[in-house]
Design a protein around this motif. Structure first.
Motif, PDB file in Angstrom:
ATOM      1  N   ASP A 158      21.039-100.221  87.689  1.00 16.39           N
ATOM      2  CA  ASP A 158      20.709-101.271  86.711  1.00 16.39           C
ATOM      3  C   ASP A 158      21.952-101.949  86.132  1.00 16.39           C
ATOM      4  OD1 ASP A 158      18.121-100.890  87.132  1.00 16.39           O
ATOM      5  OD2 ASP A 158      17.725 -99.735  85.283  1.00 16.39           O
ATOM      6  N   GLY A 159      22.922-101.109  85.711  1.00 13.38           N
ATOM      7  CA  GLY A 159      24.116-101.658  85.060  1.00 13.38           C
ATOM      8  C   GLY A 159      24.869-102.603  85.982  1.00 13.38           C
ATOM      9  N   LEU A 160      25.092-102.178  87.224  1.00 14.01           N
ATOM     10  CA  LEU A 160      25.844-102.982  88.170  1.00 14.01           C
ATOM     11  C   LEU A 160      25.067-104.256  88.515  1.00 14.01           C
ATOM     12  CD1 LEU A 160      28.395-103.247  89.802  1.00 14.01           C
ATOM     13  CD2 LEU A 160      27.334-101.932  91.644  1.00 14.01           C
ATOM     14  N   ALA A 161      23.721-104.119  88.633  1.00  9.78           N
ATOM     15  CA  ALA A 161      22.892-105.292  88.926  1.00  9.78           C
ATOM     16  C   ALA A 161      23.038-106.325  87.809  1.00  9.78           C
ATOM     17  CB  ALA A 161      21.434-104.876  89.092  1.00  9.78           C
ATOM     18  N   ALA A 162      23.072-105.839  86.567  1.00 12.08           N
ATOM     19  CA  ALA A 162      23.232-106.763  85.432  1.00 12.08           C
ATOM     20  C   ALA A 162      24.596-107.433  85.484  1.00 12.08           C
ATOM     21  CB  ALA A 162      23.058-106.001  84.115  1.00 12.08           C
ATOM     22  N   SER A 183      20.779-112.254  77.448  1.00 13.29           N
ATOM     23  CA  SER A 183      20.954-112.470  76.019  1.00 13.29           C
ATOM     24  C   SER A 183      21.574-111.217  75.423  1.00 13.29           C
ATOM     25  CB  SER A 183      19.626-112.800  75.359  1.00 13.29           C
ATOM     26  OG  SER A 183      18.679-111.822  75.724  1.00 13.29           O
ATOM     27  N   ALA A 184      22.276-111.418  74.317  1.00 12.09           N
ATOM     28  CA  ALA A 184      22.987-110.308  73.689  1.00 12.09           C
ATOM     29  C   ALA A 184      21.969-109.429  72.984  1.00 12.09           C
ATOM     30  CB  ALA A 184      24.026-110.841  72.713  1.00 12.09           C
ATOM     31  N   ASP A 185      21.277-108.587  73.754  1.00 13.02           N
ATOM     32  CA  ASP A 185      20.193-107.813  73.150  1.00 13.02           C
ATOM     33  C   ASP A 185      20.558-106.344  73.019  1.00 13.02           C
ATOM     34  OD1 ASP A 185      20.227-107.324  75.799  1.00 13.02           O
ATOM     35  OD2 ASP A 185      18.231-108.130  76.231  1.00 13.02           O
ATOM     36  N   GLY A 186      21.868-106.031  73.157  1.00 11.82           N
ATOM     37  CA  GLY A 186      22.283-104.648  72.939  1.00 11.82           C
ATOM     38  C   GLY A 186      22.048-104.275  71.483  1.00 11.82           C
ATOM     39  N   PRO A 187      21.973-102.965  71.159  1.00  9.31           N
ATOM     40  CA  PRO A 187      21.773-102.562  69.771  1.00  9.31           C
ATOM     41  C   PRO A 187      22.949-103.011  68.925  1.00  9.31           C
ATOM     42  CG  PRO A 187      22.382-100.679  71.141  1.00  9.31           C
ATOM     43  CD  PRO A 187      22.165-101.832  72.063  1.00  9.31           C
ATOM     44  N   PRO A 188      22.692-103.513  67.706  1.00 11.28           N
ATOM     45  CA  PRO A 188      23.800-103.962  66.861  1.00 11.28           C
ATOM     46  C   PRO A 188      24.715-102.792  66.493  1.00 11.28           C
ATOM     47  CG  PRO A 188      21.683-104.194  65.731  1.00 11.28           C
ATOM     48  CD  PRO A 188      21.378-103.676  67.088  1.00 11.28           C
ATOM     49  N   SER A 202      26.443-107.370  68.935  1.00 12.80           N
ATOM     50  CA  SER A 202      25.481-106.904  69.934  1.00 12.80           C
ATOM     51  C   SER A 202      26.003-107.258  71.309  1.00 12.80           C
ATOM     52  CB  SER A 202      24.123-107.580  69.736  1.00 12.80           C
ATOM     53  OG  SER A 202      23.690-107.354  68.415  1.00 12.80           O
ATOM     54  N   ALA A 203      25.956-106.262  72.215  1.00 12.76           N
ATOM     55  CA  ALA A 203      26.554-106.466  73.536  1.00 12.76           C
ATOM     56  C   ALA A 203      25.637-107.275  74.437  1.00 12.76           C
ATOM     57  CB  ALA A 203      26.844-105.113  74.176  1.00 12.76           C
ATOM     58  N   TYR A 204      26.252-108.010  75.357  1.00 15.51           N
ATOM     59  CA  TYR A 204      25.508-108.624  76.445  1.00 15.51           C
ATOM     60  C   TYR A 204      25.285-107.566  77.520  1.00 15.51           C
ATOM     61  CZ  TYR A 204      25.947-113.380  74.684  1.00 15.51           C
ATOM     62  OH  TYR A 204      25.821-114.510  73.939  1.00 15.51           O
ATOM     63  N   PRO A 205      24.285-107.749  78.386  1.00 11.06           N
ATOM     64  CA  PRO A 205      24.003-106.711  79.389  1.00 11.06           C
ATOM     65  C   PRO A 205      25.064-106.692  80.490  1.00 11.06           C
ATOM     66  CG  PRO A 205      22.566-108.615  79.715  1.00 11.06           C
ATOM     67  CD  PRO A 205      23.327-108.859  78.454  1.00 11.06           C
TER      68      PRO A 205
END
Lengths: 557, 450
Positions: B239-243, B254-259, B320-323
């Motif tokens: 998943d991570g590499l695909a992102a 979108s920057a949907d990582g946890p704040p 918040s991080a981007y994926p």
């Protein structure tokens, strides 16, 4: 990507992205093979090890991708080059933070660092023009710059030679250390004798002797001037040791450095120089001797001059009668009188001028019936000799730095002929003012401006001490105000305005506030002049406030 | 931490200027002369009236505590942002000479700050209530699918072009020049793969980039091929590499990582621009999390991006991080304090550790050109025509990148060091090290090198 971390491939790291000779034979040659195949094209060269079912170009790209990431991940630091010697320590205290910020702002205004703001000056202060004053205060307070400001300082000094001495003094030893690493800043090494090495101190006679005998010309001049400033006799004695073997041009320059701290003990040395092979050296020696009122040369010149000038009582009022010399004899020539007059000047008046200029001014009072300088200057002069005689006295007053004669020759500033009889030009008046004390100078110029306005004041203002005294400042502001009311444009006075921005006492700012309003235009005024004046005064006030802030910041601990 | 009396430095203010002309014009207004009724609050509002050429003074107000960086409002007609009045007022405020005292916000300034606050609240409420309805999710999914199909077609076409190039040999690329690549880049734009298009455009410049260009061209072709292949097989990647592949291709999530809330030290801010866009990069360092974070902000060509954070200050905020694996990009969320001076410094590593960090980062993202690193106790050392950063306590050194040698930053770094150790933050990559900010060995402020 697995395994790339484990199999670090040492690659050359001086230029990490190109592969030359790799230490790892297998990795390096594999990459080289790929590069060769890629350059020539797989149609001509097929790399080895292509898996079945993969086309050659795709396989080459597969392999190159693995190698590229492998090489990048395996990048290692290279060997450190030889270290540079650290910069010498700077013992001065660092600038206070506010002053450091101010310096950054002044330097940011350097021409070439920002978009075109040329042309009209508007109401904003000219920051670069404040840099000299800022540097002088910082140097007087003995602060050191923050090291990161040095590149901008050196760049500023590179563009403006007039700033160099102050910038280099402020920038200190680290700037010279930097200049050795950057060719753009070589001027700093040239401007500082010995490339920044400190001149030998008084306790180092061997180093002094070595530098004097083996140094470059600029280093020797700096050494001699340095010693002369702290021990006049030692400098003269040092010069005497090699005097006979120096080249004529060098003798002239060295002799010139004796101007500082000139005193009676220099006379025997200068007398010998009167017999020098070089005419320029002889003339300079004569000039220096004539500035020593007690010297034998001054005495000889006094005698010659006195024989030419006398008071004639045969007329109704006492009048000065002049009888110019009829020849320039060898004795006069030996004492520095130039026999050949410039084109357009009579020989006899040329000789007279030189005699009077070199004669000690003190002799005239005795010669002319015990009169004071004022009384002598006020005497009428017969046969159109007044211009010649007074001009020579002006030169003598400047050369001998005689304030009472200067005062007499300058006269009253309000006098209709503008403060000086006869041929006294603005430049000469400025020089005469230079012999007076700061307060007296300022008062005289203030009086001059009050009567004659600003149109001829620029040169005279230039010799006044900064910041201007209260009376002088008020005289300038009043005169500007009068010029505005007269309806002229402010740029006719831009020179004086610029001086006022740099020289007015910042504490005057509150008195100027009222001038920054746009006035109603008088009928005969130049169109729009009012708002330009308001703008100019606004810039003046802003600049004064800025200077006040600059001073305050540098007074902080 | 309290904000009482903490003000910025002139350099930090001037860093907000959109261009050199504004910096100069702003400097000139940074004196009391034209200003009146100026004031500030501890909450970060600064205001003042500036007399200009007109009859009415300009009203300038700045909110330095805004969550997206300082916000400005000025009644002048300038289209520069921030305008010279805002810069001048901030300089005056930074100067702390008493001309911008603490005070009560005047009505005209308060109107604006209140309106901003309300807009921000509305926005927060809206985002809390879920993303604004943009059609039904089914339609969105179909759009995404169509776009993926376009990209797949583009990637396949690009693979074909790369294969053709390798079959004929890179030597032919030297003659082909820009034209070939510009055309291919345009095709990638059509395929909605902006990341591929940008890489293709860069390929065009390599043949004229000096000695060693075939090696660089092969490297970049190979990495482009790797990216194509990654896209074509994205379903089989972790998943991570695909992102990461998606974001490298140009599909920014979108920057949907946890704040993550932390005290973020602003390490560096610099702009790069091409004919269409100005890109601003801001590096942050989390004092507690020790995380490096990259904020990106964009502006139209010739205009400064809006987000600006002065180097050397720290702010209490959420990001918040981007994926994507190994992706350091994040978005700045809520800001709890305005940026303020700090004594926090990022911990430094040796040059060997820095090189290893970059190598490790490549495991998550093989397309990475460089990785943010802080070097501790290094000495800038001349090495022939170039410079390197050498370990003060060892024998190893990293070369500076060619780009780092040409700017004025190098000389500020050398001057700061004076031949003694300094701490240097920068980007460490396969081209070498690009210094961005430095600190002296002893106490002292951060010195921006970019």
């Amino acid at each position: 990507m697995e395994g790339t971390h484990m199999n670090r491939t040492p690659t050359p790291t001086d230029t990490v992205s190109t592969d030359t000779a790799s230490a790892d034979a297998s990795g390096g040659s594999r990459w080289e093979e790929l590069v060769t195949a890629a350059l020539l094209g797989t149609a001509r060269r097929t790399p080895s090890g292509i898996p079945a079912g993969r086309e050659a170009p795709t396989a080459l790209l597969d392999a190159a991708a693995v190698e590229t990431v492998r090489r990048r991940a395996g990048m290692r630091p290279g060997r450190a080059a030889a270290r540079v010697e650290p910069a010498p320590a700077d013992p001065r205290p660092l600038l206070p933070p506010a002053a450091a910020r101010r310096l950054a702002m002044l330097l940011a205004d350097r021409p070439g660092t920002g978009g075109g703001s040329g042309g009209r000056r508007g109401s904003a202060p000219d920051l670069m023009e404040l840099l000299p004053q800022w540097l002088a205060t910082a140097n007087r307070r003995g602060f050191a710059p923050r090291p990161e400001a040095l590149p901008s300082l050196l760049d500023a000094a590179r563009g403006r030679t007039d700033l160099r001495p102050a910038v280099l003094a402020f920038a200190g030893p680290r700037a010279l250390w930097l200049a050795r690493l950057n060719a753009d800043w070589r001027f700093a090494l040239r401007s500082t004798p010995g490339g920044g090495a400190a001149l030998p101190g008084p306790g180092e006679p061997d180093r002094i002797r070595e530098l004097w005998e083996e140094g470059l010309f600029a280093e020797r001049v700096a050494l001699l001037s340095g010693i002369r400033a702290r021990d006049a006799t030692a400098a003269r004695e040092l010069l005497a040791t090699t005097w006979a073997t120096e080249r004529a041009e060098d003798r002239l320059m060295f002799l010139d450095s004796l101007r500082t701290g000139l005193h009676a003990a220099d006379e025997p040395f200068l007398e010998r120089a009167l017999a020098d092979r070089s005419r320029n050296v002889r003339a300079t020696a004569a000039e220096l001797l004539s500035a020593l009122p007690g010297s034998a040369l001054a005495g000889r010149m006094a005698e010659r001059a006195q024989s030419c000038v006398a008071v004639d009582h045969t007329q109704g009022t006492p009048t000065i009668a002049v009888e110019a010399p009829h020849e320039c004899d060898p004795g006069m020539e030996r004492d520095g009188v130039l026999p050949k007059a410039p084109a357009g000047r009579g020989e006899r008046s040329w000789w007279l001028g030189q005699l009077v200029e070199a004669a000690p001014l003190g002799t005239w009072s005795r010669r002319l019936g015990g009169r004071t300088p004022e009384e002598i200057v006020a005497l009428p002069v017969a046969d159109d000799w007044q211009g010649e005689l007074h001009a020579a006295w002006c030169r003598a007053a400047v050369r001998q730095r005689d304030p009472s004669w200067s005062r007499a020759l300058l006269g009253v500033p309000a006098a209709p002929e503008a403060g000086g009889p006869g041929a006294v030009s603005l430049a000469e008046r400025a020089k005469l003012l230079g012999t007076l004390g700061a307060a007296e100078r300022a008062d005289w110029v203030a009086g001059f401006i009050a009567v004659h306005g600003l149109s001829e004041a620029f040169q005279l203002l230039g010799v006044c001490t900064v910041p201007w005294s209260g009376p002088l400042g008020r005289a300038v502001v009043d005169a500007l105000n009068i010029a505005r009311d007269a309806g002229s444009y402010p740029w006719s006075f831009s020179g004086v305005m610029g001086l006022a921005e740099r020289c007015l006492d910042p504490s005057e700012a509150p008195h100027l506030e009222t001038l920054t309003a746009i006035p109603d235009e008088p009928e005969n005024a130049a169109p729009g002049a009012g708002s330009y004046w308001a703008e100019s005064f606004q810039r003046l006030v802003t600049t004064l406030r800025l200077r006040a802030a600059m001073q305050r910041e540098l007074e902080e601990e | 931490m309290t904000q009482q009396g903490v003000r910025w430095t002139a350099d930090q203010v001037l860093a907000l200027a959109p261009d050199a002309a504004s910096r100069k014009a702003g400097s000139k207004l940074g004196a009391a002369g034209p200003w009146s009724e100026a004031g500030s609050t501890d909450e970060g509002t600064v205001w003042g009236l500036c007399r200009g050429s007109g009859s009415r003074p300009y009203r300038t107000v700045i909110d330095i505590a805004d969550s997206t960086g300082p916000a400005y409002k000025c009644s002048c007609p300038s289209r520069k942002f921030p305008c010279k009045h805002a810069l001048g007022l901030l300089l005056l405020w930074a100067g702390e000479d008493g001309t911008v005292p603490r005070g009560q916000v005047p009505d005209w300034a308060e109107e604006w700050t209140e309106a901003r606050k309300k807009r921000a609240d509305d926005k927060r409420a809206a985002s809390a209530a879920g993303s604004p309805a943009s059609g039904d999710p089914e339609a969105a999914r179909r759009r995404a699918e169509r776009r993926a199909e376009h990209i797949t077609a583009g990637a396949a076409e690009l693979e074909q072009r790369l294969a053709d190039l390798l079959r004929g040999g890179l030597a032919t690329a030297e003659q082909a020049g820009y034209g070939l690549w510009e055309e291919t880049a345009a095709r990638m734009v059509d395929a909605q793969a902006s990341g591929l298009a940008a890489r293709v455009r860069e390929l065009g410049a390599i043949p004229s980039s000096g000695p060693g260009w075939p090696v660089r061209l092969l490297e970049e072709c190979a990495l482009l091929h790797l990216l194509d292949q990654g896209w074509l097989r994205r379903e089989r990647l972790p998943d991570g590499l695909a992102a990461t592949v998606r974001s490298r291709i140009g599909l920014t999530g979108s920057a949907d990582g946890p704040p993550v809330r932390d005290h973020w030290l602003v390490l560096a801010q610099y702009d790069t621009s091409d004919s269409r866009l100005t890109t601003r990069r801001i590096w942050l360092h989390g004092a507690e999390s020790a995380r490096p974070v990259l904020l990106l902000s964009y502006g139209a060509a010739g205009r400064a991006p809006e987000l600006a954070l002065p180097v050397g200050l720290a702010l209490d905020a959420e990001v918040s991080a981007y994926p994507g694996a190994g992706q350091l990009r994040a978005a700045l969320g809520e800001q709890f304090t305005p940026p303020a001076p700090t004594t926090i410094r990022p911990p430094g590593v040796s040059v060997a550790q820095a090189a290893a960090r970059y190598g490790e980062a490549l495991r998550d993202d093989p397309w990475l050109d460089s990785h943010p690193v802080t070097l501790g106790r290094v000495i800038p050392t001349p090495d022939g025509d170039t410079w390197q950063l050498a370990d003060a306590d060892g024998e190893l050194a990293l070369p500076l990148t060619p780009a780092a040698l040409s700017g004025s930053g190098l000389w500020r770094l050398v001057a700061l060091s004076g031949g003694t150790p300094v701490t240097v933050f920068g980007e460490c990559g396969h081209r070498g090290f690009t210094p961005l900010t430095a600190w002296p060995e002893g106490p002292g402020e951060a010195v921006s090198l970019c």
